[in-house]
Design a protein around this motif. Structure first.
Motif, mmCIF file in Angstrom:
data_model
loop_
_atom_site.group_PDB
_atom_site.id
_atom_site.type_symbol
_atom_site.label_atom_id
_atom_site.label_comp_id
_atom_site.label_asym_id
_atom_site.label_seq_id
_atom_site.Cartn_x
_atom_site.Cartn_y
_atom_site.Cartn_z
ATOM 1 N N ALA A 73 12.069 -2.646 -3.047
ATOM 2 C CA ALA A 73 12.083 -1.206 -3.254
ATOM 3 C C ALA A 73 11.859 -0.286 -2.546
ATOM 4 O O ALA A 73 11.125 -0.842 -1.518
ATOM 5 C CB ALA A 73 11.140 -0.472 -4.395
ATOM 6 N N GLY A 74 12.625 0.768 -1.795
ATOM 7 C CA GLY A 74 12.018 1.442 -0.959
ATOM 8 C C GLY A 74 11.022 2.353 -1.147
ATOM 9 O O GLY A 74 10.378 2.486 -2.433
ATOM 10 N N PHE A 75 10.589 3.215 -0.296
ATOM 11 C CA PHE A 75 8.912 4.207 -0.887
ATOM 12 C C PHE A 75 9.297 5.658 -1.222
ATOM 13 O O PHE A 75 7.997 6.151 -1.032
ATOM 14 C CB PHE A 75 8.654 4.569 0.562
ATOM 15 N N GLU A 76 10.754 6.395 -1.609
ATOM 16 C CA GLU A 76 10.973 6.954 -2.610
ATOM 17 C C GLU A 76 10.607 7.538 -3.492
ATOM 18 O O GLU A 76 10.747 6.315 -4.428
ATOM 19 C CB GLU A 76 12.291 7.885 -1.552
ATOM 20 N N PRO A 77 9.986 8.189 -4.394
ATOM 21 C CA PRO A 77 9.803 7.839 -5.465
ATOM 22 C C PRO A 77 10.711 7.866 -6.739
ATOM 23 O O PRO A 77 10.620 6.928 -7.377
ATOM 24 C CB PRO A 77 8.941 9.907 -6.395
ATOM 25 N N ASN A 78 12.130 8.152 -6.255
ATOM 26 C CA ASN A 78 13.402 7.554 -6.941
ATOM 27 C C ASN A 78 13.409 6.556 -6.878
ATOM 28 O O ASN A 78 13.981 5.782 -7.434
ATOM 29 C CB ASN A 78 14.243 8.704 -7.066
ATOM 30 N N GLY A 113 0.688 -1.081 0.054
ATOM 31 C CA GLY A 113 0.306 -0.721 0.101
ATOM 32 C C GLY A 113 0.930 1.208 -0.319
ATOM 33 O O GLY A 113 0.870 2.202 -0.733
ATOM 34 N N THR A 114 2.283 0.866 0.759
ATOM 35 C CA THR A 114 2.601 2.431 0.642
ATOM 36 C C THR A 114 2.944 3.267 -0.558
ATOM 37 O O THR A 114 3.409 4.319 -0.775
ATOM 38 C CB THR A 114 4.136 2.678 2.005
ATOM 39 N N HIS A 115 4.166 1.792 -1.943
ATOM 40 C CA HIS A 115 3.940 2.006 -2.926
ATOM 41 C C HIS A 115 3.194 2.235 -3.674
ATOM 42 O O HIS A 115 3.646 3.468 -4.505
ATOM 43 C CB HIS A 115 4.403 0.593 -3.397
#
Ligand code: SF4
Lengths: 357, 68
Positions: free
Chosen positions: A214-219, A35-37
């Motif tokens: 993957a992490g959760f920042e846009p990049n 959900g966070t993605h």
């Protein structure tokens, strides 16, 4: 330091690389299961930075959303007992059950309390030793270690309505029996923080599907998409870790140990899915006294799904929220018909609040 | 729900720590991590679930820059 993961010029360059690499690749579907993605992707307009042939869809990654109507009904039924205090995370309160929600139960005088952590629920049990405290334990591998730690030292008047679920078996189910052809997975960063990379290997091997944690920042998300496309192009089916600043190969061994001490895998149903083998966590025999389903008589008739709600299809990745006929017409965050419009991580609520796509 | 955010450990008292989240501090359980004062941890529903590695973050950025 982490500002680089939000830097617009880097995002632009990543988007340019994605456009270049995806030329001539045909239609590619990438699923994320967190959900966070979905929040990051919609909030930062990631889909608008991708070429037309690259589609990112959301899967069963919102723990509130995959909780079944039956489980909500069970929580409501338990809250009707005068001696019982039901504790839950805030997002669960407004999820509609067959007839009503926990917030309705609360307004009718049932003792339903929102907690930030299961530790708060155990504390409430200690302070109210003459009453029973039942915590609605939802969440994936990120959340179940905290449940495990608390169960090991919980007072007798504490129990859980266990709704924990595991992500990799659901991914496997989607590859094996889903209706959508998935070309690559963006794997959930915080679930992976606990379980590490290993549980994903067999999915890549068996189904020839590449995966990137993957992490959760846009990049982070754009970078993960680029790595996936690069693997797809080269015909590689590996599990890569973009979020290595937090996720280790072996995961969090202490957390895994706590889960295994307290729980064993079980088969459970997810909203929109049939029973998925090995996708649940059952309390081991010596902890069964903390299982609210063992401790209390829960007699429920059949549960009714919300009429017209397409959450099940959204969770399977077969439709986008806007394709649900009720979306933003009848179903809005103030009057949610299904859980995907309630949870802050539900695809419908995110599309309603931030989506222009 | 899956949301987990980084914070910096200010104090440790047994299995609890005071963690600073950009100016707001709160008590966090550290049963699941081996952490010291000054470490950054990722916190989910009141539990620290992992330490954030600054070296890995730098490596992360290096790889990102290499790809673009
Ligand atoms: S818009 Fe509402 S009714 Fe439609 S799928 Fe989403 S939550 Fe269910």
């Amino acid at each position: 330091m982490l500002h680089e993961f939000r830097d617009k010029s880097i995002a632009k360059r990543l988007s340019g690389r994605i456009r270049k690499i995806s030329k001539g690749m045909g239609h590619i579907k990438i699923m994320h299961v967190c959900g966070t993605h979905e929040y990051t992707i919609t909030r930062f307009g990631i889909r608008s930075l991708l070429p037309e042939n690259i589609e990112v869809i959301s899967g069963p990654g919102c723990p509130v959303c995959v909780t079944t109507t039956r489980e909500i009904d069970e929580a409501i039924l338990l809250s009707k007992n005068e001696d019982v205090i039901v504790t839950t995370f805030g997002d669960m309160l407004r999820v509609p059950g067959s007839e009503s929600s926990l917030v309705d139960a609360k307004s009718r005088g049932c003792d339903v309390r929102v907690v930030y952590s299961i530790s708060d629920a155990v504390e409430i049990a200690r302070e109210n030793s003459r009453r029973e405290v039942i915590h609605v334990a939802i969440g994936f591998e990120t959340t179940s270690p905290s449940t495990a730690v608390e169960i090991k030292n919980a007072p007798e008047n504490f129990s859980i309505l266990n709704c924990h679920r595991l992500i990799p078996p659901a991914m496997e189910f989607l590859m094996e029996r889903g209706n959508v052809k998935i070309n690559g997975f963006i794997n959930p960063g915080h679930v992976s923080t606990i379980i590490g990379l290993r549980p994903y290997y067999k999915i890549s091997e068996k189904y020839n599907v590449p995966q990137v944690i993957a992490g959760f920042e846009p990049n982070d998300v754009l970078f993960a998409i680029l790595i996936l496309l690069d693997m797809i192009k080269k015909g590689e089916f590996e599990v890569r870790n973009e979020y290595s600043r937090v996720v280790r190969e072996e995961g969090n061994l202490r957390a895994i140990k706590a889960i295994n001490e307290v729980f064993k895998p079980s088969d459970v149903k997810w909203r929109g899915f049939p029973e998925i083998p090995g996708s649940g966590l059952k309390l081991r025999n010596r902890f069964l006294k903390y299982d609210a389903r063992e401790k209390f008589d829960i007699n429920l008739r059949n549960s009714k799904e919300p009429k017209g709600c397409r959450c099940g299809d959204i969770l399977k990745g077969t439709i986008h929220p806007r394709e649900c006929p009720l979306f933003s017409k009848i179903c809005i965050p103030e009057n949610p018909i299904g859980p995907c419009m309630v949870s802050m991580e539900g695809a419908c609520a995110i599309a309603y609040r931030y989506g222009s796509e | 729900m899956c949301l987990a955010i980084p914070g910096k450990i200010l104090e440790i008292h047994g299995n609890k720590a005071i963690v600073d989240f950009g100016g707001i501090s709160r008590e966090v359980r550290i049963d699941l991590v081996d952490a010291d004062v000054g470490d950054y941890v990722i916190v989910h529903v009141g539990y620290a679930i992992q330490k954030l590695s600054e070296e890995e973050a730098e490596e992360n950025i290096r790889l990102l820059r290499e790809m673009i």
